[in-house]
Design an enzyme around this catalytic site. Sequence first.
Site, PDB file in Angstrom:
ATOM      1  N   LYS A 252      48.112  53.032  31.697  1.00 47.97           N
ATOM      2  CA  LYS A 252      46.850  52.484  31.711  1.00 47.97           C
ATOM      3  C   LYS A 252      46.141  53.273  32.778  1.00 47.97           C
ATOM      4  CE  LYS A 252      44.996  48.319  33.680  1.00 47.97           C
ATOM      5  NZ  LYS A 252      45.035  47.000  33.855  1.00 47.97           N
ATOM      6  N   ASP A 257      38.793  48.519  38.102  1.00 48.72           N
ATOM      7  CA  ASP A 257      38.769  47.009  37.296  1.00 48.72           C
ATOM      8  C   ASP A 257      38.060  45.986  38.095  1.00 48.72           C
ATOM      9  OD1 ASP A 257      39.356  45.130  35.576  1.00 48.72           O
ATOM     10  OD2 ASP A 257      41.523  44.865  36.016  1.00 48.72           O
ATOM     11  N   LYS A 264      36.119  39.567  38.700  1.00 51.27           N
ATOM     12  CA  LYS A 264      37.177  39.158  39.499  1.00 51.27           C
ATOM     13  C   LYS A 264      36.413  38.607  41.031  1.00 51.27           C
ATOM     14  CE  LYS A 264      40.873  42.619  38.376  1.00 51.27           C
ATOM     15  NZ  LYS A 264      41.778  41.649  37.903  1.00 51.27           N
ATOM     16  N   ASP A 275      44.235  50.565  39.514  1.00 50.46           N
ATOM     17  CA  ASP A 275      44.515  50.086  38.331  1.00 50.46           C
ATOM     18  C   ASP A 275      44.659  51.304  37.333  1.00 50.46           C
ATOM     19  OD1 ASP A 275      45.172  47.938  36.679  1.00 50.46           O
ATOM     20  OD2 ASP A 275      42.990  47.579  36.016  1.00 50.46           O
ATOM     21  N   ASP A 334      38.726  40.494  31.949  1.00 51.90           N
ATOM     22  CA  ASP A 334      39.710  41.067  32.757  1.00 51.90           C
ATOM     23  C   ASP A 334      40.834  41.426  32.173  1.00 51.90           C
ATOM     24  OD1 ASP A 334      40.199  41.821  35.263  1.00 51.90           O
ATOM     25  OD2 ASP A 334      40.420  39.955  36.085  1.00 51.90           O
ATOM     26  N   GLU A 336      41.761  43.915  30.229  1.00 50.56           N
ATOM     27  CA  GLU A 336      41.190  44.993  29.550  1.00 50.56           C
ATOM     28  C   GLU A 336      42.226  45.968  29.368  1.00 50.56           C
ATOM     29  OE1 GLU A 336      41.394  44.516  32.726  1.00 50.56           O
ATOM     30  OE2 GLU A 336      42.081  46.382  33.562  1.00 50.56           O
ATOM     31  N   ARG A 338      45.452  45.947  28.361  1.00 51.45           N
ATOM     32  CA  ARG A 338      46.068  45.658  27.039  1.00 51.45           C
ATOM     33  C   ARG A 338      45.111  46.222  25.831  1.00 51.45           C
ATOM     34  NH1 ARG A 338      46.775  39.225  27.822  1.00 51.45           N
ATOM     35  NH2 ARG A 338      46.879  40.411  30.073  1.00 51.45           N
TER      36      ARG A 338
HETATM   37  N1  BES Z   1      44.314  45.073  36.668  1.00 51.83           N
HETATM   38  C1  BES Z   1      44.666  43.603  36.432  1.00 51.83           C
HETATM   39  C2  BES Z   1      46.233  43.235  36.781  1.00 51.83           C
HETATM   40  C3  BES Z   1      46.616  43.359  38.124  1.00 51.83           C
HETATM   41  C4  BES Z   1      46.342  42.226  39.072  1.00 51.83           C
HETATM   42  C5  BES Z   1      46.933  44.364  38.918  1.00 51.83           C
HETATM   43  C6  BES Z   1      46.771  42.305  40.261  1.00 51.83           C
HETATM   44  C7  BES Z   1      47.355  44.540  39.990  1.00 51.83           C
HETATM   45  C8  BES Z   1      47.308  43.434  40.825  1.00 51.83           C
HETATM   46  C9  BES Z   1      44.547  43.239  34.977  1.00 51.83           C
HETATM   47  O1  BES Z   1      43.640  43.970  34.279  1.00 51.83           O
HETATM   48  C10 BES Z   1      44.040  41.934  34.906  1.00 51.83           C
HETATM   49  O2  BES Z   1      43.148  41.625  35.518  1.00 51.83           O
HETATM   50  N2  BES Z   1      44.762  40.940  34.362  1.00 51.83           N
HETATM   51  C11 BES Z   1      44.489  39.384  34.288  1.00 51.83           C
HETATM   52  C12 BES Z   1      44.941  38.977  32.873  1.00 51.83           C
HETATM   53  C13 BES Z   1      43.978  37.766  32.781  1.00 51.83           C
HETATM   54  C14 BES Z   1      42.760  37.694  32.710  1.00 51.83           C
HETATM   55  C15 BES Z   1      44.731  37.192  31.485  1.00 51.83           C
HETATM   56  C16 BES Z   1      45.374  38.912  35.404  1.00 51.83           C
HETATM   57  O3  BES Z   1      46.321  39.347  35.549  1.00 51.83           O
HETATM   58  O4  BES Z   1      44.788  38.021  36.052  1.00 51.83           O
HETATM   59 ZN    ZN Z   2      43.198  46.015  35.011  1.00 52.55          ZN
HETATM   60 ZN    ZN Z   3      41.615  43.301  34.504  1.00 56.44          ZN
END
Ligand code: BES
Ligand code: ZN
Ligand code: ZN
Length: 485
Positions: A252, A257, A264, A275, A334, A336, A338
């Site tokens: 990734k 992000d 966020k 990220d 968010d 993104e 996947r």
């Molecule tokens: N990049 C984030 C995941 C992340 C969170 C990485 C904390 C490092 C530290 C990812 O893109 C994300 O935002 N995931 C969301 C998914 C949710 C919207 C289903 C998450 O984990 O909150």
């Molecule tokens: Zn992310």
């Molecule tokens: Zn995200």
Amino acid sequence: MRITLERQPLEQIETGALIVLVFEGRKETRFGAGDLTDAGEVAGKSLELTLLHRPPGVAATRVLLAGAGKPEKFDPAELRRVAGAAVRHLKSKSVKQIALALDPEHAGGEYAAAAVEGAILGEFEPDRYKTDAGDKKSVEAFAVVAAGGTGPALDEAVTRGRILAEAQNFTRGLVNEPANRLTPSKVAEAAQEMASEYQLECEVLERRQMEKLGMGALLGVAQGSAEPPALIVVRYRPAQTESKAHLGLVGKGVTFDTGGISIKPADGMEKMKYDMAGGAAMLGAMRAIAQLKPAIPVTAFIPCVENMPGSRAQRPGDIVTAMSGKTIEVINTDAEGRLILADALTYARQQGCTHLVDAATLTGAIVVALGHLNVGLFANDEAMRDRVLQAAKAEGERVWPMPLEDDYKEYLKSAFADLANVGGRWGGAITAAIFLKEFAGDTPWVHLDIAGTAWLDECKPFLAKGPSGVPVRTLVRLATEWKET
Ligand code: BES
Ligand code: ZN
Ligand code: ZN
């Protein structure tokens, strides 16, 4: 840092500081340390450090007694930490030349490599953008002392340790770059530069090519940013091979992000420059693989985008068509990672990869599940899972298997498309992995969620705060120890 192997007796080593391991329960009386030992000040507890000046009986200016814990618990992972902590300690005191004496009972190749890795990893600082040179100390030379050791195996181990740790630091350097300086195009440039230095092939797919390939999921994420996306492909091909397997490494590469329209919270958002740690890990792994030359062909695929809100950004409720033909309802912009990985996995399979590993800072939920200690592992194939677990164990990178049962697919149901990109509140790391599994198809595949482990919020005695470079060593070990079944 110059890395060497010395085979003289440790008394003869001329250096600024000689690191000597002290084990719990074994009284150290050399170097005039008897009084310290008797007073209980030198007990051999893990990471305990005691610096002696002008110690008797050795050519070294200093001896650093480094606690290595209980001898029966000692392993290469512990030595890696001890070497790192010792080097960081000496560096803070402006010592430039360092040697580490291997314990005669633990002097094999895995230990020699671990000592070198610990030193190189410990030396790294994320201080590139600090302008006060006075704060920047560095170690010039590090020697592993294997008194009486013979044969080329130790030289090879020292070289291997150097290659691995330098690759890991390369990854850490990339991850540490802020998003204004490391856009998707800049990641592509860094990949191209690295590839030409190590004789790897590098190709960068641009937006137009992605459109032709039908990568609607990746492009949907990219459309909100002024920065164009890049799909970086780095190829390693062994000189000769009978290998029928072809390993694909998918990482990734979200250079920042924000969350997109599902934005966020401001608090802590600055960390989202990391990220792209999965993508950077794949580049680091390729850098080492190019030098260690395993028998299996390996190709890295790094989808790079910036996830931004804006008038062009994709909206919650948008439906995109992935390269595989599946339609996805984007419930949350968010989620993104996947989306971009879906198309990269499909492309990797189309390019002939027979086995896949992806690494991604994919979910906050994996941090809830495993904290900052373990990488979460998900697999659609037991043999592939075991390969990765074994490689991780050998490299001292902690990885923990998570469930990936088909029943979880329920959670990703969408009323309007083939699947939704989020699965609700519970089991977030698993539903993210289930989403990816749809795109790995029947190719043996492992997904590594590194959201909790790719970044250290606090420094450790043996590692600086910031990017950890996980899971570079595991990936390299996976490739170099690949055996056809
Ligand atoms: N990049 C984030 C995941 C992340 C969170 C990485 C904390 C490092 C530290 C990812 O893109 C994300 O935002 N995931 C969301 C998914 C949710 C919207 C289903 C998450 O984990 O909150
Ligand atoms: Zn992310
Ligand atoms: Zn995200």
